[in-house]
Design a protein around this motif. Structure first.
Motif, short mmCIF file in Angstrom:
data_model
loop_
_atom_site.label_atom_id
_atom_site.label_comp_id
_atom_site.label_asym_id
_atom_site.label_seq_id
_atom_site.Cartn_x
_atom_site.Cartn_y
_atom_site.Cartn_z
N MET A 33 0.85 -1.19 0.00
CA MET A 33 0.00 0.00 0.00
C MET A 33 0.89 1.24 0.00
SD MET A 33 -1.45 0.43 3.88
CE MET A 33 -1.96 2.12 3.47
N PRO A 34 0.34 2.39 -0.38
CA PRO A 34 1.15 3.62 -0.32
C PRO A 34 1.68 3.85 1.08
CG PRO A 34 -0.92 4.01 -1.47
CD PRO A 34 -1.02 2.66 -0.86
N GLY A 35 2.89 4.39 1.18
CA GLY A 35 3.43 4.72 2.49
C GLY A 35 2.49 5.65 3.25
N LEU A 36 2.40 5.45 4.55
CA LEU A 36 1.51 6.24 5.39
C LEU A 36 2.05 7.65 5.58
CD1 LEU A 36 0.77 3.54 8.10
CD2 LEU A 36 -0.79 4.29 6.28
N ILE A 37 1.13 8.59 5.77
CA ILE A 37 1.48 9.98 6.05
C ILE A 37 0.96 10.32 7.44
CG2 ILE A 37 1.16 12.39 5.37
CD1 ILE A 37 0.73 11.39 2.49
N ASP A 38 1.87 10.45 8.40
CA ASP A 38 1.50 10.88 9.75
C ASP A 38 1.49 12.41 9.72
OD1 ASP A 38 1.24 11.58 12.42
OD2 ASP A 38 2.53 9.97 13.15
N ALA A 39 0.30 12.99 9.75
CA ALA A 39 0.15 14.42 9.54
C ALA A 39 0.30 15.25 10.81
CB ALA A 39 -1.20 14.71 8.88
N HIS A 40 0.70 14.61 11.90
CA HIS A 40 1.00 15.36 13.13
C HIS A 40 2.04 14.56 13.92
CE1 HIS A 40 -0.54 18.44 16.20
NE2 HIS A 40 0.49 17.81 16.79
N ALA A 41 3.28 14.67 13.49
CA ALA A 41 4.37 13.89 14.10
C ALA A 41 5.55 14.81 14.37
CB ALA A 41 4.79 12.75 13.17
N HIS A 42 5.84 15.00 15.65
CA HIS A 42 6.96 15.86 16.05
C HIS A 42 8.26 15.04 16.00
CE1 HIS A 42 4.31 19.12 17.44
NE2 HIS A 42 3.51 18.15 17.88
N ILE A 43 8.71 14.78 14.79
CA ILE A 43 9.78 13.79 14.60
C ILE A 43 11.11 14.24 15.18
CG2 ILE A 43 10.50 14.58 12.30
CD1 ILE A 43 10.48 11.47 11.59
N THR A 44 11.34 15.54 15.29
CA THR A 44 12.61 16.04 15.83
C THR A 44 12.51 16.37 17.31
OG1 THR A 44 12.10 18.33 15.21
CG2 THR A 44 13.28 17.00 13.59
N ALA A 45 11.41 16.04 17.95
CA ALA A 45 11.20 16.43 19.34
C ALA A 45 11.66 15.37 20.32
CB ALA A 45 9.73 16.73 19.59
N GLY A 46 12.09 15.82 21.46
CA GLY A 46 12.43 14.95 22.56
C GLY A 46 13.88 15.12 22.95
N PRO A 47 14.20 14.96 24.21
CA PRO A 47 13.25 14.68 25.30
C PRO A 47 12.44 15.90 25.72
CG PRO A 47 15.44 14.98 26.18
CD PRO A 47 15.59 15.05 24.69
N VAL A 71 17.51 16.18 20.06
CA VAL A 71 18.77 15.43 20.17
C VAL A 71 18.86 14.48 18.99
CG1 VAL A 71 20.12 13.84 21.59
CG2 VAL A 71 18.69 15.60 22.68
N ASP A 72 19.97 14.52 18.28
CA ASP A 72 20.11 13.75 17.05
C ASP A 72 19.78 12.27 17.25
OD1 ASP A 72 20.86 15.95 15.65
OD2 ASP A 72 22.92 15.33 15.26
N GLU A 73 20.29 11.67 18.32
CA GLU A 73 20.08 10.24 18.50
C GLU A 73 18.60 9.89 18.63
OE1 GLU A 73 24.28 11.03 19.57
OE2 GLU A 73 22.38 12.02 19.97
N ILE A 74 17.83 10.73 19.32
CA ILE A 74 16.41 10.48 19.47
C ILE A 74 15.68 10.73 18.16
CG2 ILE A 74 14.31 11.22 20.67
CD1 ILE A 74 16.01 11.73 23.13
N THR A 75 16.05 11.80 17.46
CA THR A 75 15.44 12.07 16.16
C THR A 75 15.66 10.91 15.20
OG1 THR A 75 15.67 14.47 16.39
CG2 THR A 75 15.49 13.61 14.15
N ARG A 76 16.87 10.37 15.18
CA ARG A 76 17.17 9.28 14.25
C ARG A 76 16.43 8.00 14.65
NH1 ARG A 76 23.42 9.33 12.52
NH2 ARG A 76 22.51 8.03 10.87
N PHE A 77 16.29 7.77 15.93
CA PHE A 77 15.46 6.65 16.38
C PHE A 77 14.03 6.82 15.89
CE2 PHE A 77 12.36 4.74 19.14
CZ PHE A 77 12.88 3.49 19.43
#
Length: 473
Positions: free
Chosen positions: A77-91, A108-114
């Motif tokens: 199926m087409p890849g999903l689009i998470d339209a509200h994801a704070h991907i660079t956030a944390g901690p 923090v880079d390590e958390i963002t990459r995870f």
């Protein structure tokens, strides 16, 4: 700028099984056609240079010169689009200072990459990040574009516009008209797409923020509270976040004072609004009408409503199996935030809030049936199986399964202005999730993609999660 750089090098070449330019013929899969609402068995797809070049079913094309990859009858199926994801956030850090919560978010880079690797492992190939450290967001885009990092394509809002006691690099609160326009200009120049306006702003500030965003080519989006959605629409807002239109002026007049009296008791007032609202009232009918007329994009994040109502039992919303692929620091912050919001609740408040979830579901269904553009977003960090949960909550609201799949793929892409994303079709970007079971029959299939193609590169789930775990050590 609070984000940190890391010398760890888990680049694409470590676990991608093909290069971007390499031609690969994927075959023996059932294609989930979200446009025609059909499962097309025995399908094949030729991918080259990150683009779907051709598509068919049955016999493979004669004379092709490409690696052939048998997908073992899986669903694509087409890849999903998470339209509200704070991907660079944390901690997230939440402290009580002078009796008031103060929220800071350090990237923090390590958390963002995870977050990014876990998102792909769950079939999420595009995220809309509605707010965060502007420089960290640009940093993410640079590393994804260069191939140094692996993760979903992201469209960002920069620093969230919100007064104290929110602070740190993820928030800003301009103190003059010139400062508002300067902040919008900085975000636009950094490559942001959206300008996020938050709950603590006055109506005057909201209007200034929308004007500043539009002056610099940004879409103004908002999570509002005391300023009503109707007022924001009058001011020209482009998008609204969360199924929390919790302003008193949308309630029956006789309920407004009692509702306002609930605010000092923490997050219980958010559920109380749904208990009191009359969706057939003139105020709400006018809101539905203007949303439909203007086709204003809404992102309901129904998981937020669930977690508010079940703050005393979050394990019933996100269990131990779910947490295995989510970053522990991010989840710990969520638990703390929800617990603090419900710290003054009584037992009857939890009962009321859970009963009010039926009105939340009715709200979502009415919006959908009115033809208002909805997107599926989790308010997470992209990681873990939250998209599958959010989609199931929309299904529980009475939205048909095929339509929920469309909201998470091609309709989200159309709403976001992405004209080559969200479909498995020739000429579209090769963003594809391969699943072991039929997602139309059950969204449980979406909790784990066995493999994913993003920008034409193929990854297995196991390889993505193994790489993500490296950033937990």
């Amino acid at each position: 700028m609070k984000f940190t750089r890391t010398a760890t090098a888990l680049g694409v070449a470590v676990f991608a099984s093909n290069s971007l330019a390499e031609a690969v013929l994927y075959h023996n899969f059932s294609r989930v056609d979200v446009i025609e609402q059909a499962i097309v068995e025995d399908s094949w797809m030729l991918v080259e240079d990150g683009i779907i070049q051709s598509l068919g079913e049955g016999a493979l094309p004669a004379g092709f010169e490409a690696e052939a990859r048998d997908m073992g009858g899986r669903y694509a199926m087409p890849g999903l689009i998470d339209a509200h994801a704070h991907i660079t956030a944390g901690p997230h850090r939440l402290e009580v200072i002078d009796g008031r919560p103060t929220l800071t978010i350090e990237s923090v880079d390590e958390i963002t990459r995870f977050n990014a690797l876990s998102a792909l492992a769950h079939g999420v190939t595009t995220v809309r990040n509605p707010g965060g450290d502007t420089e960290a967001n640009a940093h993410y885009d640079e590393h994804i574009a260069s191939g140094e990092w692996t993760g979903p394509t992201a469209l960002h809002a920069g620093r969230v516009i919100q007064p104290s006691p929110f602070g740190g690099s993820a928030f800003a609160h301009p103190d003059s008209r010139e400062a508002w326009f300067a902040e919008a200009r900085r975000q636009a120049e950094a490559g942001m797409r959206y300008f996020k306006l938050y709950v603590g702003l006055s109506e005057e500030e909201l209007r200034t923020g929308i004007e500043a965003a539009h002056a610099h080519g940004l879409q103004a989006i908002a999570h509002l509270d005391q300023v009503s959605w109707t007022t924001a629409l009058d001011a020209g807002i482009d998008g609204l976040e969360h199924a929390l239109p919790t302003s008193a002026d949308l309630l029956p007049e006789a309920d407004r004072a009692a509702f306002e009296a609930m605010r000092p008791r923490g997050s219980v007032y958010l559920a109380d609004w749904f208990r009191r609202v009359d969706f057939d009232s003139p105020e709400m009918q006018a809101l539905f009408a203007i949303l439909a007329e203007r086709q204003t994009a809404l992102n309901l994040t129904l998981l937020v409503n669930e977690m508010i109502a079940r703050a005393d039992a979050l394990a019933t919303v996100v269990d131990e199996t779910d947490l295995a692929t989510m970053h522990p620091d991010n989840w710990a912050a969520t638990e703390q935030l929800m617990s603090m919001g419900a710290s003054l609740w009584q037992a009857e408040d939890f009962e009321m809030a859970r009963e009010a979830l039926a009105k939340v579901r009715e709200f979502a269904r009415r919006l959908f049936e009115a033809g208002i553009p909805l997107m599926i977003g989790t308010d997470g960090n992209g990681s873990g199986p939250l998209m599958a949960k959010e989609m199931q909550l929309h299904r529980n609201a009475g939205i048909p399964a095929w339509d929920v799949l469309a909201l998470a793929t091609h309709r989200a892409a159309e709403t976001m202005g992405l004209d080559r994303v969200g479909r498995i079709a020739p000429g579209f970007e090769a963003d594809v999730a391969f699943l072991d079971a039929d997602p139309v029959a059950s969204f449980e299939a979406l909790k784990a993609a066995s493999a994913v193609i993003v920008d034409g590169r193929y990854y297995t789930r196991d390889a993505l999660l193994a790489a993500a775990r490296e950033f937990l050590d």
